[in-house]
Design an enzyme around this catalytic site. Structure first.
Site, PDB file in Angstrom:
ATOM      1  N   TYR A   1       0.872  -1.184   0.000  1.00 18.78           N
ATOM      2  CA  TYR A   1       0.000   0.000   0.000  1.00 18.78           C
ATOM      3  C   TYR A   1       0.903   1.226   0.000  1.00 18.78           C
ATOM      4  O   TYR A   1       1.842   1.317   0.793  1.00 18.78           O
ATOM      5  CB  TYR A   1      -0.887   0.016   1.261  1.00 18.78           C
TER       6      TYR A   1
ATOM      7  N   GLU B   1      -3.380   7.533  -3.901  1.00 15.55           N
ATOM      8  CA  GLU B   1      -3.333   6.203  -3.293  1.00 15.55           C
ATOM      9  C   GLU B   1      -3.070   5.140  -4.357  1.00 15.55           C
ATOM     10  O   GLU B   1      -3.713   5.139  -5.409  1.00 15.55           O
ATOM     11  CB  GLU B   1      -4.661   5.908  -2.586  1.00 15.55           C
TER      12      GLU B   1
END
Ligand code: GDP
Ligand code: MN
Length: 412
Positions: free
Chosen positions: A131, A221
């Protein structure tokens, strides 16, 4: 408002990454920007009808392919909005299965969003998933890189279950992103990736910072950021949100706004410059001033109800804005009671009353209306409301507002 740029603190961010305000880009749009800035993304081709599938198949190499619904929401994988296909037949079935149909994910809620565009991409063979995200941390007021080896999962879940796996690097905007910071994040990985992969990760991190700053993002993101079986680092997913307050200097990005994605009532509010956000409850509220609006939400909640919207008509609202704002609340089918809470300063109570009466002439009011008016020209405002023949309940202060709301919501 001076602090709006720092509108996202990292704690709220971890639990609300999907609901940040700002202008969201689609995955395919964010990936184009990534690609230009040197962040590797899979080859892909966008289609908005099944006729374009053959052309898309020529543009990508595959197999496998990945078919991805383009909606402004995460959690598509679990909701059937991301499908891996092994042959062109499966690509066609997946694409046709998504186009024109609503996709409801954990983040869209309710009926979901109608899919009008599908991205067909080269599938990658995943070895590891990370992530990588960036937001502005309100506490330190610094852009902050968030990195985790628990990629592929929602970051909210990681934050709840294994917060230790979330690493952060604050960035001094004067020095920018520094190589040692990539080192801090990458050398925390166990097992440590190969030198080639470490270099790839460091490069993506530096470029994410560039993208974030150059485009005035409130959020970037990549989840997952993937290491492929052959050791390449690739952004398999991409999310970008642009800070609304910077759109005046991001003219190219405004073009990327997709009205398909918006709530129709929010779209209407935007047209009249009204500060309106749809919420989950059933008490419609029209208030002036963000502070009073927030206090009013609290009063509604304290009364055992929930607001259907946030609507700050602001100080400079004219009769038309008031009337359109009221109309938007009336158009919301979930609304079971309406509360008007105005402390007239620059916005005069008589202007407010005229706006409300004008809207009531075009749309019938089928729910109880509670009015609390104070301030400039309050007597005149009350008189206009009374003489209009409108049925409404009067509250003298916030305590009475709470009492009346509470009475109205009983049995709702
Ligand atoms: P999201 O669910 O909306 O966040 O959509 P993602 O783009 O993150 O895709 C969901 C999941 O599909 C990812 O976490 C991956 O596990 C998987 N996925 C997406 N692209 C590929 C791919 O090219 N190859 C493989 N093997 N899996 C993929
Ligand atoms: Mn994802």
């Amino acid at each position: 408002m001076t602090n709006v740029h720092y509108s996202c603190d990292i704690k709220a961010e971890e639990s609300q990454i999907g609901v940040l305000t700002g202008m969201k880009l689609h995955e395919y749009q964010a990936k184009e920007i990534f690609s230009k800035e040197g962040i590797p993304t899979p080859n892909g081709h966008l289609v908005d009808s099944a006729d374009e599938i053959p052309k898309a198949m020529r543009a990508v190499t595959g197999p496998p392919w990945v078919v991805k619904a383009q909606v402004h929401a995460g959690g598509r994988g679990k909701a059937g909005g991301v499908k891996v296909a092994r042959n062109s037949y499966e690509v066609a079935v997946a694409t046709e299965g998504m186009l024109g149909k609503p996709l409801a994910t954990k983040q869209t809620g309710g009926d979901g969003i109608k899919v009008t565009k599908v991205l067909i991409e080269d599938g990658v063979e995943i070895d590891r998933e990370f992530y990588l995200g960036m937001v502005v941390d309100r506490e330190t007021r610094m852009p902050t890189m968030i990195f985790s080896q628990a990629g592929g999962m929602e970051i909210e879940e990681v934050a709840a279950r294994t917060p230790g796996l979330i690493l952060k690097e604050h960035i001094n905007p004067i020095t920018g992103w520094l190589p040692y910071q990539a080192g801090n994040l990458i050398y925390s990985l166990d097992p440590l990736p190969s030198p080639g992969v470490r270099k790839g990760l460091a490069s993506v991190m530096a470029n994410v910072y560039k993208v974030f700053i150059a485009n005035d993002c409130s959020m970037v993101e990549i989840n997952p950021l993937v290491v492929t079986k052959d050791g390449k680092v690739i952004a398999v997913d991409a999310k970008m949100t642009i800070d609304d307050n910077a759109l005046f200097r991001q003219k190219d990005l405004i073009e990327l706004d997709d009205p398909n994605e918006k709530d129709p009532l929010e779209l209407k509010a935007e047209k009249y410059n009204l500060n309106y956000i749809r919420l989950d409850g059933n008490v419609g509220a029209m208030v002036n001033g963000a502070g009073l609006a927030m206090a009013t939400m609290d009063v509604i909640k304290a009364a055992g109800a929930a607001p259907a919207n946030f609507l700050d008509v602001g100080g400079g609202a004219n009769e038309e804005m008031i009337s359109k704002g009221f109309e938007i609340i009336l158009l919301d089918r979930r609304v079971r009671a309406i509360l008007i809470n105005i402390f007239g300063g620059i916005l005069r109570c008589d202007v407010l009353a005229r706006g409300v009466v004008a809207a009531a002439k075009t749309k019938s009011i089928r729910v109880p209306l509670i009015v609390r008016l104070e301030g400039t020209n309050v007597e005149e405002g009350r008189k206009i409301l009374q003489e209009s023949g409108l049925k409404f309940l009067v509250a003298k202060d916030l305590a009475e507002v709470a009492e009346l709301v509470s009475k109205q919501v009983q049995g709702m």
